[in-house]
Design a protein around this motif. Structure first.
Motif, PDB file in Angstrom:
ATOM      1  N   SER A  56       6.556  87.665  64.436  1.00  0.00           N
ATOM      2  CA  SER A  56       7.531  87.134  63.490  1.00  0.00           C
ATOM      3  C   SER A  56       7.679  88.023  62.264  1.00  0.00           C
ATOM      4  O   SER A  56       6.697  88.474  61.677  1.00  0.00           O
ATOM      5  CB  SER A  56       7.121  85.726  63.040  1.00  0.00           C
ATOM      6  N   PHE A  57       8.921  88.241  61.865  1.00  0.00           N
ATOM      7  CA  PHE A  57       9.232  89.033  60.690  1.00  0.00           C
ATOM      8  C   PHE A  57       8.729  88.337  59.430  1.00  0.00           C
ATOM      9  O   PHE A  57       8.979  87.150  59.218  1.00  0.00           O
ATOM     10  CB  PHE A  57      10.752  89.220  60.604  1.00  0.00           C
ATOM     11  N   ALA A  58       8.003  89.063  58.590  1.00  0.00           N
ATOM     12  CA  ALA A  58       7.601  88.599  57.255  1.00  0.00           C
ATOM     13  C   ALA A  58       7.124  87.151  57.262  1.00  0.00           C
ATOM     14  O   ALA A  58       7.654  86.303  56.552  1.00  0.00           O
ATOM     15  CB  ALA A  58       8.769  88.771  56.284  1.00  0.00           C
ATOM     16  N   SER A  59       6.110  86.877  58.053  1.00  0.00           N
ATOM     17  CA  SER A  59       5.657  85.493  58.237  1.00  0.00           C
ATOM     18  C   SER A  59       5.140  84.856  56.953  1.00  0.00           C
ATOM     19  O   SER A  59       5.077  83.630  56.849  1.00  0.00           O
ATOM     20  CB  SER A  59       4.572  85.433  59.314  1.00  0.00           C
ATOM     21  N   GLY A  60       4.799  85.668  55.954  1.00  0.00           N
ATOM     22  CA  GLY A  60       4.313  85.100  54.701  1.00  0.00           C
ATOM     23  C   GLY A  60       5.400  84.655  53.753  1.00  0.00           C
ATOM     24  O   GLY A  60       5.120  84.000  52.742  1.00  0.00           O
ATOM     25  N   PHE A  61       6.662  84.998  54.054  1.00  0.00           N
ATOM     26  CA  PHE A  61       7.774  84.637  53.178  1.00  0.00           C
ATOM     27  C   PHE A  61       8.432  83.357  53.690  1.00  0.00           C
ATOM     28  O   PHE A  61       8.787  83.265  54.871  1.00  0.00           O
ATOM     29  CB  PHE A  61       8.817  85.753  53.119  1.00  0.00           C
ATOM     30  N   GLU A  62       8.639  82.397  52.804  1.00  0.00           N
ATOM     31  CA  GLU A  62       9.191  81.103  53.214  1.00  0.00           C
ATOM     32  C   GLU A  62      10.635  80.906  52.793  1.00  0.00           C
ATOM     33  O   GLU A  62      11.214  79.843  53.033  1.00  0.00           O
ATOM     34  CB  GLU A  62       8.320  79.978  52.640  1.00  0.00           C
ATOM     35  N   SER A  63      11.253  81.896  52.164  1.00  0.00           N
ATOM     36  CA  SER A  63      12.634  81.773  51.712  1.00  0.00           C
ATOM     37  C   SER A  63      13.596  81.756  52.890  1.00  0.00           C
ATOM     38  O   SER A  63      13.284  82.221  53.995  1.00  0.00           O
ATOM     39  CB  SER A  63      12.982  82.934  50.772  1.00  0.00           C
ATOM     40  N   ASP A  64      14.804  81.229  52.627  1.00  0.00           N
ATOM     41  CA  ASP A  64      15.809  81.110  53.687  1.00  0.00           C
ATOM     42  C   ASP A  64      16.198  82.462  54.258  1.00  0.00           C
ATOM     43  O   ASP A  64      16.441  82.588  55.464  1.00  0.00           O
ATOM     44  CB  ASP A  64      17.056  80.387  53.172  1.00  0.00           C
ATOM     45  N   TRP A  65      16.282  83.499  53.410  1.00  0.00           N
ATOM     46  CA  TRP A  65      16.706  84.806  53.910  1.00  0.00           C
ATOM     47  C   TRP A  65      15.719  85.340  54.941  1.00  0.00           C
ATOM     48  O   TRP A  65      16.115  85.923  55.952  1.00  0.00           O
ATOM     49  CB  TRP A  65      16.849  85.806  52.761  1.00  0.00           C
ATOM     50  N   ALA A  66      14.415  85.130  54.665  1.00  0.00           N
ATOM     51  CA  ALA A  66      13.391  85.620  55.591  1.00  0.00           C
ATOM     52  C   ALA A  66      13.401  84.822  56.880  1.00  0.00           C
ATOM     53  O   ALA A  66      13.221  85.378  57.972  1.00  0.00           O
ATOM     54  CB  ALA A  66      12.017  85.558  54.926  1.00  0.00           C
ATOM     55  N   ASP A  67      13.618  83.524  56.768  1.00  0.00           N
ATOM     56  CA  ASP A  67      13.666  82.683  57.963  1.00  0.00           C
ATOM     57  C   ASP A  67      14.840  83.084  58.850  1.00  0.00           C
ATOM     58  O   ASP A  67      14.712  83.142  60.076  1.00  0.00           O
ATOM     59  CB  ASP A  67      13.773  81.210  57.557  1.00  0.00           C
ATOM     60  N   ALA A  68      15.992  83.363  58.231  1.00  0.00           N
ATOM     61  CA  ALA A  68      17.159  83.795  59.007  1.00  0.00           C
ATOM     62  C   ALA A  68      16.884  85.121  59.705  1.00  0.00           C
ATOM     63  O   ALA A  68      17.249  85.311  60.874  1.00  0.00           O
ATOM     64  CB  ALA A  68      18.376  83.916  58.088  1.00  0.00           C
ATOM     65  N   ALA A  69      16.234  86.045  59.003  1.00  0.00           N
ATOM     66  CA  ALA A  69      15.897  87.335  59.617  1.00  0.00           C
ATOM     67  C   ALA A  69      14.897  87.151  60.746  1.00  0.00           C
ATOM     68  O   ALA A  69      15.010  87.793  61.800  1.00  0.00           O
ATOM     69  CB  ALA A  69      15.333  88.281  58.552  1.00  0.00           C
ATOM     70  N   ARG A  70      13.906  86.274  60.544  1.00  0.00           N
ATOM     71  CA  ARG A  70      12.918  85.987  61.600  1.00  0.00           C
ATOM     72  C   ARG A  70      13.604  85.527  62.876  1.00  0.00           C
ATOM     73  O   ARG A  70      13.311  86.001  63.971  1.00  0.00           O
ATOM     74  CB  ARG A  70      11.948  84.905  61.125  1.00  0.00           C
ATOM     75  N   GLN A  71      14.498  84.558  62.721  1.00  0.00           N
ATOM     76  CA  GLN A  71      15.190  84.017  63.889  1.00  0.00           C
ATOM     77  C   GLN A  71      16.060  85.074  64.562  1.00  0.00           C
ATOM     78  O   GLN A  71      16.125  85.153  65.797  1.00  0.00           O
ATOM     79  CB  GLN A  71      16.034  82.818  63.465  1.00  0.00           C
ATOM     80  N   LYS A  72      16.725  85.884  63.754  1.00  0.00           N
ATOM     81  CA  LYS A  72      17.600  86.931  64.297  1.00  0.00           C
ATOM     82  C   LYS A  72      16.808  87.940  65.117  1.00  0.00           C
ATOM     83  O   LYS A  72      17.171  88.262  66.258  1.00  0.00           O
ATOM     84  CB  LYS A  72      18.321  87.631  63.147  1.00  0.00           C
ATOM     85  N   TYR A  73      15.705  88.464  64.547  1.00  0.00           N
ATOM     86  CA  TYR A  73      14.941  89.490  65.240  1.00  0.00           C
ATOM     87  C   TYR A  73      14.220  88.929  66.458  1.00  0.00           C
ATOM     88  O   TYR A  73      14.095  89.613  67.475  1.00  0.00           O
ATOM     89  CB  TYR A  73      13.951  90.143  64.282  1.00  0.00           C
ATOM     90  N   GLU A  74      13.738  87.692  66.352  1.00  0.00           N
ATOM     91  CA  GLU A  74      13.096  87.090  67.513  1.00  0.00           C
ATOM     92  C   GLU A  74      14.094  86.910  68.649  1.00  0.00           C
ATOM     93  O   GLU A  74      13.781  87.194  69.813  1.00  0.00           O
ATOM     94  CB  GLU A  74      12.468  85.746  67.154  1.00  0.00           C
ATOM     95  N   ALA A  75      15.306  86.458  68.310  1.00  0.00           N
ATOM     96  CA  ALA A  75      16.337  86.283  69.337  1.00  0.00           C
ATOM     97  C   ALA A  75      16.684  87.620  69.990  1.00  0.00           C
ATOM     98  O   ALA A  75      16.879  87.698  71.211  1.00  0.00           O
ATOM     99  CB  ALA A  75      17.583  85.644  68.732  1.00  0.00           C
ATOM    100  N   MET A  76      16.764  88.683  69.190  1.00  0.00           N
ATOM    101  CA  MET A  76      17.055  90.010  69.743  1.00  0.00           C
ATOM    102  C   MET A  76      15.940  90.471  70.666  1.00  0.00           C
ATOM    103  O   MET A  76      16.189  91.020  71.747  1.00  0.00           O
ATOM    104  CB  MET A  76      17.252  91.018  68.601  1.00  0.00           C
ATOM    105  N   PHE A  77      14.697  90.226  70.258  1.00  0.00           N
ATOM    106  CA  PHE A  77      13.556  90.621  71.086  1.00  0.00           C
ATOM    107  C   PHE A  77      13.535  89.836  72.395  1.00  0.00           C
ATOM    108  O   PHE A  77      13.345  90.413  73.479  1.00  0.00           O
ATOM    109  CB  PHE A  77      12.257  90.393  70.328  1.00  0.00           C
ATOM    110  N   LEU A  78      13.738  88.521  72.308  1.00  0.00           N
ATOM    111  CA  LEU A  78      13.668  87.692  73.505  1.00  0.00           C
ATOM    112  C   LEU A  78      14.782  88.031  74.484  1.00  0.00           C
ATOM    113  O   LEU A  78      14.545  88.181  75.685  1.00  0.00           O
ATOM    114  CB  LEU A  78      13.736  86.215  73.118  1.00  0.00           C
TER     115      LEU A  78
END
Length: 237
Positions: A121-143
């Motif tokens: 997961s991208f930047a797992s220590g960051f809880e802001s919305d921008w980081a969560d959106a990036a996490r979901q985006k990169y995970e979806a691309m990887f999967l």
């Protein structure tokens, strides 16, 4: 920085680290008020001025006094600095690979190389919305990329590689039915019907425990063919 890892204590706070990555991620000058929307959404203007400049001071002290500069009416990571950012390289690499025909050797090689940049997961220590959106985006691309590689491997008869890629998807997303389907097909094509059946039961139990649901009719039908042995030689769909 120059081969030296910055220790967590040098940042002085998680927010100073997040400010750096947020500016790096956006890649353009941002006004203090724009940054506040993501990093300090609940503070007053007076509190923002103090918190922002304290955080910026800590960031600069951790990396370099000129790592963040003012330009274009806002703040940005210094464009003169040579910075390698794995998330940006990952996204660019996927886009470049997809310029090749899907399923081609160039496509497969490009995607295989770039998904090695993904380590969770991208930047797992960051809880802001921008980081969560990036996490979901990169995970979806990887999967999606890994699953596409698994499907392509099956079509060319490389069941071992198909199983490896599909299992990588399941490691990140245990409830992924498409990945389980490919894993079952791969094991069946290798003659390992016991492993194919085990993959189905693993999904079944996870869906039951976490969602209170059963796998789809499509994957249950494959499970039946695994139990009967009909899945051994069936073509890849």
């Amino acid at each position: 920085v120059d081969g030296r890892l910055i220790a967590d204590m040098e940042w002085r706070s998680e927010r100073s680290k997040e400010l750096f990555f947020y500016l790096l991620h956006r890649g353009r000058p941002l006004r203090k008020e724009e940054i506040a929307v993501e990093l300090w959404p609940d503070v007053t203007p007076k509190q923002l001025n103090s918190q922002f400049h304290t955080t910026l001071y800590r960031l600069r002290k951790a990396i370099h006094p000129q790592v963040v500069v003012q330009a274009g009416g806002g703040y940005q990571v210094n464009p003169d600095f040579d910075i390698w950012y794995d998330a940006a390289e990952f996204e660019k690499g996927i886009q470049q690979a997809e310029e090749s025909p899907p399923g081609s050797e160039d496509w497969a090689n490009g995607v295989s190389n770039v998904i090695q940049l993904y380590h969770g997961s991208f930047a797992s220590g960051f809880e802001s919305d921008w980081a969560d959106a990036a996490r979901q985006k990169y995970e979806a691309m990887f999967l999606s990329s890994s699953l596409a590689l698994a499907s392509a491997a099956l079509r060319r008869g490389d069941a071992a590689e198909a199983a490896r890629m599909a299992e990588a998807v399941l490691a990140a997303d245990p409830l992924n039915e498409d990945a389980t389907y490919r894993v079952m097909q791969a094991y069946a094509h290798r003659g390992s019907l016991d492993l194919a059946a085990r993959a189905y039961r693993r999904l079944h139990d996870a869906m039951r425990d976490e969602l209170g649901e059963a796998p789809s009719r499509r994957i249950r039908a494959l499970y039946d063919r695994v139990l009967s042995g009909d899945a051994l030689d069936e073509p890849v769909d």
